[in-house]
Design a protein around this motif. Structure first.
Motif, PDB file in Angstrom:
ATOM      1  N   ALA A 181      -6.620  -5.673   5.445  1.00 51.42           N
ATOM      2  CA  ALA A 181      -5.843  -6.235   4.342  1.00 51.42           C
ATOM      3  C   ALA A 181      -5.937  -7.754   4.333  1.00 51.42           C
ATOM      4  O   ALA A 181      -6.065  -8.383   3.270  1.00 51.42           O
ATOM      5  CB  ALA A 181      -4.381  -5.793   4.456  1.00 51.42           C
ATOM      6  N   HIS A 226       0.829  -1.202   0.000  1.00 50.15           N
ATOM      7  CA  HIS A 226       0.000   0.000   0.000  1.00 50.15           C
ATOM      8  C   HIS A 226       0.865   1.255   0.000  1.00 50.15           C
ATOM      9  O   HIS A 226       0.530   2.253  -0.651  1.00 50.15           O
ATOM     10  CB  HIS A 226      -0.919  -0.009   1.223  1.00 50.15           C
ATOM     11  N   THR A 238      -8.752  -2.676  -2.756  1.00 52.19           N
ATOM     12  CA  THR A 238      -7.501  -2.311  -2.093  1.00 52.19           C
ATOM     13  C   THR A 238      -7.224  -0.826  -2.227  1.00 52.19           C
ATOM     14  O   THR A 238      -6.895  -0.139  -1.247  1.00 52.19           O
ATOM     15  CB  THR A 238      -6.337  -3.128  -2.687  1.00 52.19           C
ATOM     16  N   VAL A 282      -6.196   2.074   0.604  1.00 52.11           N
ATOM     17  CA  VAL A 282      -5.276   3.171   0.295  1.00 52.11           C
ATOM     18  C   VAL A 282      -5.960   4.525   0.486  1.00 52.11           C
ATOM     19  O   VAL A 282      -5.449   5.405   1.190  1.00 52.11           O
ATOM     20  CB  VAL A 282      -4.719   3.032  -1.132  1.00 52.11           C
TER      21      VAL A 282
END
Length: 833
Positions: free
Chosen positions: A745, A415, A779, A784
C-alpha cells in the motif's frame, strides 16, 4: 449443546406405505426435504426395478421439454419464471402432460420442417434471380463476339481445326452458384480438367444468403461456363457436383430469360408472405410454451424424483405395501409423520403409514442446520471434511475467528471499507442477484460468500483502525502523544532524529490504536511494527490452538471417552500451556515490567529477548550475564519454574504415547472380549449407536489389532508434539502478510498517487485524475483482490491445519435428504445421484 454446535441427532426408521398412497406420501416428503432414503435393492439392475417405465416416460418428457427450451432460446423469447414451485402432479396427470408435450413437439417439428423447406425454396429462387441478372450481362458481351476467329481464339487451335469451313460454332453453357471461398480452386480444376477448353465468367452476389439448414449467412458467387461438346459438358457437371455448386436452368433467348425472371420474382413475393406467416405461427407456439415451460420442468422433475425414490423401496410379499428405510433428524419425526398423514389423505387411502424407529450400529449421516448466513461458513468446514456424527462443529466459532484472523493480515481501513461495501451491496441485492441464476462460477463463489466478504471487510476496518492505517496513511483523530523537542532548523538540517520517550512522550497511552506519528517515522517504523505484529501473531495463534484443544474436551466428554479425556486431552493441554502459553505470559510480563521510561533494572535496555529466553528454557541453557544494573530473570524463581515446566511437558509425551494403548491392551486381557466402548482410537468420532446419542461403537464394532493402535497413537503423538512447534511458527504468517500488505500500500501511494499530488495548476488536475484512476485500479486489483485472496487462503489454512487438527476428525458423510428444492436447483443430475 444445541444443534448449532453439533450435528443433529439422527434416527434410522423403517417406513411402511400402502402402494396407492406411496406416491403422495413420497411427494410430501420431497416438499419437506428432511428424509434420506436408503437403497434396499442395491443388487437389482436399474432397468429391472418396479417403476423403471415411469422413469423412462419422465426422461422422454424431459427430452421434449429440452427441445422446446432450445427452440425458445434460439428465438430469444423470455421464459416466465414466477419463482413458485408447483406441487408434484398426480400419476394420472402424466398422460395429459405427455399428450401436451407430444402435440407441441410434433407441431413445432412440422412447422420447422415446413419453414426449412420454404427457406430452401426461397434460397433457390433467390440464387436463380441472381443468375438471370448476372448472366444477362455475360450474354450481352457474347453477342458481339460471334465470328469464327474470335471463337477460335477462345476455344483454342484444336477446336478450329475440328470445325468445318463455312459453319459457325455453337457453344453450350451451364450456370450456377458456388460458395465464394471455393471459387479459386473451382476455376483451377476446370482449367486443368478441361485443358483450357472452357470459358468461365463469374460475378459476386453482394448480399449474403441464409443457409436454411443452420441459419448461417454465406457469401456466394454466380458463374457461367461455356464449352463445346457433350464430353466437356459431362466433365464440367461432374466438377460442379464435386465442388457442391448448384446448377440452374438458364434459357438462351433473352425473351425467355426475362419471362423466367418475372415468374421468379412473383414466386419470391409469394414465398415471403408464406414464410412470414409460418414464422408468426411458430413464434405464437413458442410464446405460449414459454409461459409454462419452467413449471413443466419442475413438475416433470418432481415426478421423476418420486419414481426414482420409489425404486429404492422394497415390496412385501403381498405386493400391496412398500417398505423403505430412511435417516431422519430425531427432532423432525413428528413433522415427517404429519407429512405422511397429509399424503395419505391426498391419495384417499384408509391405511395410515407406519414409521418405526430402528436400532442400528451404523454411523448416521451428519446434518448441520444452516441458514443463508451460516451456510457459507459451514461450506468452508465441509470442504476440509464432513464432521463425524455428533462431533463438535467448528462453524459457529469460525464465524468470528475466520474474519478476525483475515483482518489481522489485511488490516487497512480503506481496503476493508471497499470489501465491506461490496459484501453489503450483495447482501442488500441478494434476492435480485439470486434470481438471475448465472452460470459464471467466479461470480457464484463471490455471491455465495457474501456474508464472509462483508464480515472480513468489517473486521479489516477494525484492525485498520487499530493499526491506524488507511491507504498507507494515518488518521490524526486524537492528535499525537509525542511532542517535538527540536527546533525547526535542527529538524531541517538533520535527516535522522530520534525522539526520546522520557522527554518527548506524554506517558499516557494513545486512546485507540496506534499513535499517528509512527506512520511518518523513519528507520525504526518497520522495527516497531514488526515487534508489535510478531508478538500479537504468536499470542493469537497460541490462544487459537489452546481453544482447539479445549474443543476436544467437549468431544471426549460427549462420547464418554474417559481414556482419551485423561490420557490425551490433559497431556496435550499441559504440553501446550507449559511451553507456548508460558511464552505468551512472558510477553505480557515484558510489556508490563519493562519500559523506556523506567529506570534500571526495568528499563528498555534491560528487557530480555523472549525468543532467546524460550530457547534457553527448552535447551536448559544458563542465561548470559545481564548488563550492568540489570537482572537476568524477569521474576523471582523464573529458572526453577522454567525447568519444572519443561520437565512436565516432556513427561506428557510418554503419557500421550503409551498410556492409551496400554490401557486398551489391559482391558482386552481382563475382559477377553471385544474392546470396551470408547476404548478404540476412533471411538470418539465413529460408531455411535442409534440407540443413544452418547453411546460408543458397541459390541459390533470391529476390534483393531494392537499393533495398529500403537502405530496410530505414535503417529498422533509425534504429529501433535512437532505440530505444536510448527503450528506456533505458522501463525507468524499473520505478521508477514500484514507487513507485506502495508508495504504494498505504501509503495502504491509513494510511486503512483504521490506523483499526481505533486503537480500544480489545471494541468496538475488532469494528471491527478489519470493517476488516481490508475492508482484505484491497482489498489482494487492487487491490494483488495489479490492480497485479499492470499489472506483468505492463509486464513483457511490456519483453520484447517492449526485449529481443526486439535479436535476435528472430519470422517463423516453428509446428510443428503430427498428434497425437491435441491433437485430442481441442481437439475436432473441430482435425481440420478
Amino acid at each position: 449443546m444445541g444443534s448449532l454446535f453439533r450435528s443433529e441427532e439422527m434416527a434410522l426408521c423403517q417406513l411402511f406405505l400402502q402402494s396407492e398412497a406411496a406416491y403422495a406420501c413420497v411427494s410430501e416428503l420431497g416438499e419437506l426435504g428432511l428424509v434420506q432414503f436408503r437403497d434396499l435393492n442395491p443388487d437389482v439392475n436399474a432397468f429391472q426395478r418396479k417403476f423403471v417405465n415411469e422413469v423412462r416416460r419422465c426422461d422422454e418428457m424431459e427430452r421434449k421439454l429440452r427441445y422446446l427450451e432450445k427452440e425458445i432460446k434460439k428465438d430469444g423469447i423470455p421464459m416466465l419464471d414466477t419463482g413458485e414451485s408447483p406441487e408434484a402432479p398426480q400419476p394420472r396427470e402424466m398422460i395429459d402432460l405427455e399428450a401436451t408435450f407430444e402435440k407441441l413437439e410434433n407441431e413445432l417439428r412440422e412447422v420447422n420442417q415446413n419453414a426449412e423447406a420454404l427457406k430452401r425454396n426461397f434460397l433457390e429462387l433467390t440464387e436463380l434471380k441472381h443468375i438471370l441478372r448476372k448472366t444477362q450481362v455475360f450474354f450481352d458481351e457474347m453477342a458481339d463476339n460471334q465470328n469464327e476467329d474470335e471463337q477460335a481464339q477462345l476455344l483454342g487451335e484444336e477446336a478450329v481445326r475440328a470445325s468445318q469451313p463455312g459453319q459457325n460454332l455453337k457453344l453450350g453453357f451451364v450456370a450456377g452458384v458456388i460458395l465464394r471461398e471455393r471459387l479459386p480452386a473451382f476455376e483451377r480444376m476446370l482449367w486443368r480438367a478441361c485443358r483450357g477448353n472452357v470459358f468461365l465468367r463469374q460475378a459476386m452476389i453482394e448480399t449474403p444468403l441464409e443457409d436454411p439448414t443452420n441459419g448461417d449467412q454465406v457469401h456466394k458467387s454466380v458463374f457461367i461456363i461455356f464449352f463445346q461438346g457433350d464430353q466437356l459438358k459431362t466433365r464440367v457437371k461432374k466438377i460442379c457436383e464435386g465442388f457442391r455448386a448448384t446448377l440452374y436452368p438458364c434459357p438462351e433467348a433473352p425473351a425467355d430469360r426475362r419471362e423466367m425472371a418475372m415468374g421468379v420474382m412473383t414466386r419470391i413475393e409469394d414465398l415471403n408472405t408464406v414464410l412470414g406467416q409460418t414464422q408468426d405461427h411458430r413464434h405464437r407456439v413458442l410464446v405460449a410454451a414459454a409461459k409454462n415451460l419452467k413449471n413443466w420442468f419442475v413438475k416433470v422433475r418432481k415426478i421423476k424424483a418420486i419414481y426414482h425414490t420409489l425404486n429404492l423401496f422394497n415390496l412385501d410379499v403381498t405386493q400391496k405395501c412398500l417398505i423403505a428405510e430412511c435417516w431422519v433428524p430425531l427432532l423432525d419425526i413428528e413433522t415427517i409423520q404429519l407429512a405422511l398423514r397429509r399424503g395419505t389423505e391426498r391419495s384417499g387411502s384408509s391405511v395410515p403409514p407406519i414409521l418405526n424407529r430402528m436400532q442400528t450400529f451404523e454411523n448416521p449421516p451428519t446434518y448441520n442446520r444452516t441458514n443463508k448466513f451460516t451456510k457459507a461458513f459451514q461450506a468452508l468446514i465441509d470442504a476440509y471434511g464432513v464432521a463425524s456424527y455428533r462431533e463438535m462443529n467448528p462453524a459457529p466459532y469460525t464465524i468470528i475467528t475466520f474474519p478476525f484472523l483475515f483482518a489481522v493480515m489485511f488490516g487497512d481501513l480503506g481496503h476493508g471499507a471497499i470489501m465491506a461495501l461490496f459484501g453489503l451491496w450483495m447482501i442488500r441485492k441478494e434476492k435480485g442477484l439470486a434470481a438471475q441464476k448465472t452460470d459464471n462460477e467466479i461470480w457464484n463463489i463471490f455471491f455465495g460468500g457474501r456474508y464472509i466478504i462483508f464480515l472480513m471487510g468489517v473486521f479489516s476496518m477494525y484492525t485498520g483502525m487499530i493499526y491506524n492505517d488507511i491507504f498507507s496513511k494515518s488518521l490524526n483523530i486524537f492528535g499525537s502523544h509525542w511532542q517535538m523537542s527540536y527546533n525547526k532548523s535542527t529538524v531541517m538540517e538533520n535527516k535522522y532524529l530520534q525522539l526520546s520517550p522520557k522527554e518527548d512522550y506524554e506517558g499516557s497511552p494513545y486512546p485507540f490504536g496506534m499513535d499517528p506519528i509512527w506512520q511518518v517515522a523513519g528507520s525504526n517504523k518497520i522495527i516497531f511494527h514488526n515487534a508489535y505484529k510478531m508478538k500479537i501473531s504468536i499470542i493469537f495463534g497460541v490462544i487459537h490452538m489452546v481453544f482447539g484443544v479445549v474443543m476436544s474436551w467437549h468431544n471426549h466428554t460427549y462420547f464418554r471417552n474417559r481414556i482419551s479425556l485423561i490420557y490425551e486431552f490433559i497431556p496435550q493441554l499441559m504440553f501446550l500451556l507449559l511451553l507456548f502459553f508460558y511464552m505468551v505470559l512472558l510477553m505480557f510480563i515484558k510489556w508490563i515490567k519493562f519500559a523506556a521510561t523506567n529506570e534500571k533494572p526495568y528499563s528498555e535496555a534491560c528487557a530480555p529477548s523472549i525468543l532467546i529466553t524460550f530457547i534457553d528454557m527448552v535447551l536448559f541453557n544458563t542465561p548470559k550475564p545481564a548488563p550492568k544494573d540489570c537482572e537476568v530473570y524477569m521474576f523471582w524463581g523464573q529458572h526453577f519454574v522454567q525447568v519444572l515446566f519443561v520437565l512436565l511437558a516432556l513427561g506428557c509425551i510418554p503419557i500421550m504415547l503409551f498410556a492409551k494403548p496400554m490401557l486398551i491392551m489391559q482391558a482386552r486381557k481382563l475382559a477377553n472380549v471385544q474392546p470396551i466402548a470408547g476404548a478404540s482410537s476412533d471411538a470418539e468420532t465413529g460408531g455411535v449407536s442409534n440407540g443413544g446419542p452418547h453411546g460408543g461403537g458397541g459390541p459390533h464394532e470391529e476390534e483393531e489389532e494392537m499393533s495398529e493402535i500403537f502405530i496410530h497413537q505414535s503417529i498422533h503423538t509425534i504429529e501433535y508434539v512437532l505440530g505444536s512447534v510448527s503450528h506456533t511458527a505458522s501463525y507468524l504468517r499473520l505478521w508477514a502478510l500484514s507487513l507485506a500488505h502495508a508495504q504494498l500500500a505504501e509503495v502504491l501511494w509513494t510511486m503512483v498517487l504521490s506523483i499526481g499530488l505533486k503537480q500544480e495548476g489545471w494541468f496538475g488536475g488532469v494528471i491527478l485524475t489519470c493517476v488516481f484512476g490508475f492508482w484505484a485500479i491497482l489498489t482494487v486489483g492487487i491490494l483488495v483482490l489479490m492480497e485479499g485472496l492470499s489472506a483468505f487462503l492463509h486464513t483457511l489454512r490456519l483453520h484447517w491445519v492449526e485449529f481443526q487438527s486439535k479436535f476435528y476428525k472430519g470422517q463423516g458423510y453428509a446428510f443428503q435428504p430427498f428434497s425437491f428444492d435441491a433437485i430442481i436447483e441442481n437439475g436432473s443430475a441430482a435425481v440420478e445421484e
